[in-house]
Design an enzyme around this catalytic site. Sequence first.
Site, short mmCIF file in Angstrom:
data_model
loop_
_atom_site.label_atom_id
_atom_site.label_comp_id
_atom_site.label_asym_id
_atom_site.label_seq_id
_atom_site.Cartn_x
_atom_site.Cartn_y
_atom_site.Cartn_z
N HIS A 63 39.78 31.35 46.55
CA HIS A 63 39.76 32.71 46.01
C HIS A 63 38.95 32.76 44.71
O HIS A 63 39.37 32.22 43.69
CB HIS A 63 41.20 33.14 45.76
CG HIS A 63 41.37 34.53 45.28
ND1 HIS A 63 41.95 34.84 44.06
CD2 HIS A 63 41.04 35.72 45.85
CE1 HIS A 63 41.98 36.14 43.92
NE2 HIS A 63 41.43 36.71 44.98
N GLU A 66 35.71 32.73 48.74
CA GLU A 66 35.73 34.18 48.68
C GLU A 66 35.05 34.63 47.40
O GLU A 66 35.10 33.93 46.38
CB GLU A 66 37.19 34.65 48.69
CG GLU A 66 37.39 36.16 48.69
CD GLU A 66 37.64 36.74 47.29
OE1 GLU A 66 37.79 37.97 47.20
OE2 GLU A 66 37.66 35.96 46.31
N ASP A 106 33.85 38.46 45.09
CA ASP A 106 33.80 39.92 44.94
C ASP A 106 32.42 40.27 44.41
O ASP A 106 31.86 39.54 43.58
CB ASP A 106 34.85 40.39 43.94
CG ASP A 106 36.24 39.90 44.30
OD1 ASP A 106 36.78 40.36 45.31
OD2 ASP A 106 36.78 39.06 43.57
N HIS A 110 34.89 40.29 39.80
CA HIS A 110 35.98 41.05 40.39
C HIS A 110 36.11 42.43 39.78
O HIS A 110 36.19 43.44 40.47
CB HIS A 110 37.31 40.30 40.23
CG HIS A 110 38.49 41.06 40.73
ND1 HIS A 110 39.19 41.95 39.94
CD2 HIS A 110 39.08 41.11 41.95
CE1 HIS A 110 40.16 42.49 40.64
NE2 HIS A 110 40.13 42.00 41.87
N GLU A 131 33.87 40.26 49.41
CA GLU A 131 34.61 41.51 49.25
C GLU A 131 33.75 42.53 48.51
O GLU A 131 33.31 42.27 47.38
CB GLU A 131 35.93 41.32 48.50
CG GLU A 131 36.68 42.64 48.38
CD GLU A 131 38.00 42.57 47.64
OE1 GLU A 131 38.49 43.65 47.22
OE2 GLU A 131 38.54 41.46 47.49
#
Length: 291
Positions: free
Chosen positions: A16, A43, A45, A58, A126
């Site tokens: 993450h 992952e 963002d 993020h 994301e």
Amino acid sequence: MATDESVPHRPLVFAHRGASAAFAEHTRAAYLQALADGADGVECDVHLTRDQHVVLLHDANLDRTSDGTGPVADRTLQELRLLDFSSWKGVRIPEKYGARSEQFLTLAELLGILRAAGRPVGLAIELKHPSPYQLKLEDRVLSVLRSEGWDPGTSSVDNVRVTFMSFSPDSVKHLLRTVPAEFICQLVDEIDVDEIREELGLGVLTGSAIANVMKAAQLEGERILDDCEVRLAGPGIDYVRHHARTVQRWLESGRRFRVWTVDSERDVALCQGLGIHEITTNMPARVLAQL
């Protein structure tokens, strides 16, 4: 990325924002550590800069994870390069993971790190909304991937298998025009109005209004998953705990599950017991050791 058949004994483990328990999230060090830990994927963002570069962050604002302040969208890439995105964590970065000035990453730079891994690896992107650039964010991400040799049919760039995620149903529907449904993840979360108000520092009326907008988006996201419009379901671990029947229904309908953010031994065991396919965690080494 490893196939289901090659790792039947455990869920795949995604780091993450990189190995973000060890190093500042989204930094070069965090991603290099995730690969060293043996994570199956990572992952990230993404946001757009003022000059339309896709960068890894993020928050929509710089305040929490850098020595800058204000919206990411108001800065150019060159301006962002001058900020410090790692010192806030209070962890020394090993020389092999690059200098402090090299920690901030674009999407293209992360792809370069993953390509150099020398093994199959997953990349879960994301797309963060609301964005001042709206769905141009999705278009720019796809443009960057195409320039790197992305194949839409397999959603791969060399050894990197790319999937796309968003809480925004509009983002998901826009991606479906270009990306096969099997590579798109609809994210859903447990919504707590009081928690949202407190986190954003909002009053009762404003906080409730924003929560209602988020709830409407979640209901549409749940419909997308109910109707099997995408293959990947991305609930948070709290959602998994509180919506057991919905989770079971989606599992039985063939949705592939990617659950976030799973750090405790208890939550890892819960996911493994349910037959969850992918776990997103801040601690890939520890989760892999448990699995």
